[in-house]
Design a protein around this motif. Structure first.
Motif, PDB file in Angstrom:
ATOM      1  N   PRO A 108     -28.368  16.344  38.808  1.00  0.00           N
ATOM      2  CA  PRO A 108     -28.359  17.405  37.788  1.00  0.00           C
ATOM      3  C   PRO A 108     -28.512  18.796  38.402  1.00  0.00           C
ATOM      4  O   PRO A 108     -28.899  18.918  39.561  1.00  0.00           O
ATOM      5  N   TYR A 145     -31.689  18.791  31.467  1.00  0.00           N
ATOM      6  CA  TYR A 145     -30.586  17.983  31.996  1.00  0.00           C
ATOM      7  C   TYR A 145     -31.019  16.557  32.338  1.00  0.00           C
ATOM      8  O   TYR A 145     -30.198  15.733  32.699  1.00  0.00           O
ATOM      9  N   TYR A 198     -18.455  20.073  35.067  1.00  0.00           N
ATOM     10  CA  TYR A 198     -18.861  19.298  33.893  1.00  0.00           C
ATOM     11  C   TYR A 198     -18.096  19.780  32.667  1.00  0.00           C
ATOM     12  O   TYR A 198     -17.959  20.989  32.461  1.00  0.00           O
ATOM     13  N   ARG A 203     -26.660  26.554  30.852  1.00  0.00           N
ATOM     14  CA  ARG A 203     -27.317  26.265  29.580  1.00  0.00           C
ATOM     15  C   ARG A 203     -26.344  26.109  28.416  1.00  0.00           C
ATOM     16  O   ARG A 203     -26.498  25.255  27.551  1.00  0.00           O
ATOM     17  N   ASP A 220     -30.028  30.584  33.400  1.00  0.00           N
ATOM     18  CA  ASP A 220     -29.414  29.281  33.620  1.00  0.00           C
ATOM     19  C   ASP A 220     -27.945  29.348  33.223  1.00  0.00           C
ATOM     20  O   ASP A 220     -27.613  29.364  32.047  1.00  0.00           O
ATOM     21  N   LEU A 258     -25.075  22.743  27.300  1.00  0.00           N
ATOM     22  CA  LEU A 258     -25.871  21.821  26.473  1.00  0.00           C
ATOM     23  C   LEU A 258     -25.458  21.896  25.005  1.00  0.00           C
ATOM     24  O   LEU A 258     -25.633  20.946  24.252  1.00  0.00           O
ATOM     25  N   TRP A 317     -21.326  13.910  29.018  1.00  0.00           N
ATOM     26  CA  TRP A 317     -20.784  14.724  30.102  1.00  0.00           C
ATOM     27  C   TRP A 317     -19.546  14.009  30.638  1.00  0.00           C
ATOM     28  O   TRP A 317     -19.588  12.806  30.885  1.00  0.00           O
TER      29      TRP A 317
END
Ligand code: MN
Length: 692
Positions: free
Chosen positions: A622, A436, A563, A669, A666, A672, A517
């Motif tokens: 983050p 991140y 996000y 994740r 996570d 991403l 983002w």
């Protein structure tokens, strides 16, 4: 799937039409007339209830379609299920977009590959289909060479790669570049090389990559099928035996046509590059073996790829080189030129080549490339190439260059936690946190005397060692160098400076003006956390309603962040407008507890739904960063069903988060990878606003 698909033909589109309501889906309704001379294919990546790939082959004015749930494998031993589905109209070749939820095949349909195909060993595609065996040569961006489809039962077929030059082992890289930005052009007879414009002292920069320079002869290899020509030519006749391995490997390339840039290197008996060996007269039989170290790709099949960024050209090049000697790929180190210079110096090499990661290939000297001469370290011996490469620093780096100090200093007087505890925490979570921070300029918030001491905000950090990667974020080239924290070593360096948390931008160095983002900050201030939870639940409902994936985390203080990961191509004004739209919908439903009022005085005890962070140079903490507050709380990703009125963000701390990560993984994740198209999302939000 019921019964075999009926024989294909124009009338077969009835089945396609019957499944769709064309007043609701953007998919093409009618077929075009007349078949094109060249047969075309398209592969859609279809993110429906389940992700799958749809292979569509032009045939007699329609598209013959197969759904391939597990996608394509270049390994001939991997036979993949392909289900024959209903024929589609020809204009589907160009279709991509979002099929509304509830409609047939609802979800996102992207073009993953497209190009021309030829049918093999059958008079026509229809004849091969009827025979239950379709052998194809695909000329796409990703899919090349011969592929076979064999019917097993009903609509079930097996799809697999035939054994040809394009076949690869299970672990070998495959072409993963869509060639946007390349233009069609034949392979030239005499391409011209690009050169470094000049020398530079060793440096580190996140926008550059660094290769070792090996002593040898700069050579361009022009490959057509099994034939490879070297420019300049490799000595006279009789030299052939020493170059045999190189030419044979170039003939086995995973491409029919390619132009590769590299250096011919002869190694002496001790494995060290030797100009003398390379230039030895051809008559000398049994001379040192020669290898071609390949570092760039200029042409690939029917494309001139010189306009693609270097990093893409290198990824494509790597996927083309055959296993087993002769031609070797020259890997690079991203950003950290200083480390590579040190390794090369110790290995007795004389220079690195620095290249801008986003640069195009242009003949002649250009300053996107620079030679970085290095002085050999005291007592350095010239090492064999293999050994030099082995010493190349790994992208992960190590922590040897950070001299940690004052580890016993108490940072959190209330709980007695020290700077050393903070270092331990960040080392533990680094692998989760770094994705991140990577590739983003970051601002620091430094508390050298702990959370009760004075804190200060820092954009440009003075006296940074040269190995810490930075990026110039100024638009006018005046030079505003911000830290880019992409590795453990840099992370430790920043923590050692007294940074408790770090604030990355919402865009990356790939394009600092294009946010990846979009963030909504639910800021509680005097409002209770229970109210924040209620507002977050409503935001979740709106996001579900417009089929946009949002990711939730605590701020680590009294609020929460949501996000929305974005695909590239949009500017901050657009991501901010999108978030403003979301914020206004949410506030409309919760006037009693939420507001978009910027002024703190007028907010009262309401939750501030803040969309204004979506600007260049604005930052958001983050996931997994510790906050400089009593309690050492951590900004922690949550699953949406953890949104509970009793949820207490205080329980996510430096002490508890590592165990949670090990247990739950996570939760952020997926964000991403799941980059969503902002225009599509904004369009749906607009419709949602109109109907709700
Ligand atoms: Mn599909």
């Amino acid at each position: 799937m019921s019964g075999p698909a009926e024989p294909s033909g124009r009338s077969a589109l009835d089945r396609y039409r019957a499944k769709r309501d064309f007043s609701r889906t953007p998919e093409p309704a009618a077929g075009a007339d007349g078949a094109a001379a060249e047969l075309r294919f398209v592969v859609h990546r279809h993110q429906a209830r389940r992700l799958h790939y749809d292979l569509r082959l032009e045939m007699d004015g329609i598209l013959l379609c197969f759904a391939v749930p597990r996608g394509f494998s270049y390994d001939p031993d991997q036979k993949r299920l392909a289900v024959h589905t209903e024929d589609h109209p020809l204009p589907y070749l160009d279709f991509q977009g979002v099929i509304p939820k509830g409609q047939y095949g609802g979800g996102t349909m992207d073009i993953w590959d497209h190009g021309a195909y030829r049918i093999r060993r059958a008079p026509s595609t229809a004849a091969a289909l009827a025979a239950g065996e379709i052998k194809l040569t695909l000329q796409g961006r990703r899919l090349r060479g011969e592929w076979h489809l064999v019917r097993t039962a009903g609509d079930d077929w097996l799809l697999f790669k035939a054994r040809d030059r394009y076949a690869r082992g299970p672990d070998e890289p495959v072409p993963a570049v869509d060639l946007r930005g390349a233009r069609r052009a034949p392979v030239p007879r005499r391409p011209r090389p690009m050169r470094a414009a000049g020398d530079r002292a060793p440096f580190s920069d996140a926008q550059w990559l660094f290769e070792m320079e090996f002593a040898g002869r700069r050579t361009l290899a022009v490959c057509r099928g099994e034939q490879a020509d070297l420019h300049p030519p490799a000595a006279g006749a009789g030299a052939a035996p020493r170059f045999e391995a190189v030419l044979a490997a170039l003939g086995r390339l995973r491409a029919e046509h390619a132009v590769i840039d590299g250096v011919l290197v002869a190694v002496d008996r001790r494995g060290r590059p030797s100009r003398a060996e390379l230039d030895r007269p051809a008559a000398h039989a049994g001379g040192a073996p020669v290898a071609f170290y390949a570092f760039d790709l200029l042409y690939y099949e029917e494309w001139d790829v010189r306009g693609l960024p270097l990093s893409e050209r290198k990824a494509l090049l790597r996927s083309l080189l055959p296993a087993g000697g002769g031609v070797l790929y020259v890997d690079h180190v991203a950003a950290d030129g200083q480390s590579l210079a040190a390794a090369a110096s110790a290995a007795g090499l004389q220079a690195l080549v620095a290249k801008r990661a986003d640069s195009r290939y242009r003949p002649g000297a250009h300053d996107a490339w620079a030679r970085v001469p290095i002085a050999a370290a005291d007592g350095a011996a010239e090492l064999p190439i293999e050994e030099a490469l082995r010493r190349q620093p790994s992208p992960a780096g190590d922590t040897a260059r950070v001299q940690l100090g004052n580890l016993d200093k108490v940072y959190w007087p209330a709980g007695g936690r020290t700077k050393g505890d903070l270092v331990d925490y960040y080392l533990t979570v680094a692998e989760w946190l770094l994705p991140y921070l990577q590739s983003r300029p970051a601002h620091l918030l430094r508390y050298p005397d702990g959370v009760d001491g004075e804190g200060f905000y820092q954009k440009q950090v003075p006296h940074l060692p040269s190995w810490v990667p930075t990026v110039d974020v100024s638009r006018d080239g005046r030079g505003s160098h911000y830290v880019v924290c992409g590795d453990r070593e840099t992370l430790l360096y920043l923590v050692n400076l007294g940074s408790i948390d770090f604030h990355p931008w919402l865009s990356s160095i790939a394009d600092l003006d294009a946010p990846d983002w979009a963030v909504i900050d639910l800021d509680a201030k005097e409002a209770s956390f229970g109210k924040v939870v209620r507002v977050a639940r409503t935001l979740a409902k709106v996001l579900r309603g417009i089929d946009v994936a949002g990711y939730l985390k605590t701020s680590g203080k009294s609020g929460m962040h949501v996000y929305v990961p974005l695909a590239g191509g949009y500017i901050y004004d657009q991501s901010r407008m999108f978030c403003e739209g979301l914020a206004r919908v949410v506030v409309r439903e919760h006037r009693d507890i939420a507001t978009v009022e910027r002024s703190a005085a007028r907010r009262g005890g309401l939750v501030y739904v803040d969309f204004r962070q979506n600007r260049r140079e604005r930052t958001v903490v983050p996931p997994y960063a510790v906050r400089p507050v009593a309690g050492a709380t951590v900004s922690t990703p949550l699953s949406w069903d953890e949104l509970d009125p009793d949820l207490s963000p205080d329980r996510f701390t430096m002490d508890t988060v590592p165990a949670r990560l090990v247990r739950a993984g996570d939760l952020f994740r997926e964000a991403l990878a799941n980059r969503q198209d902002l225009a599509v999302a904004a369009g749906r939000l607009e419709r949602y606003l109109r109907i709700s």
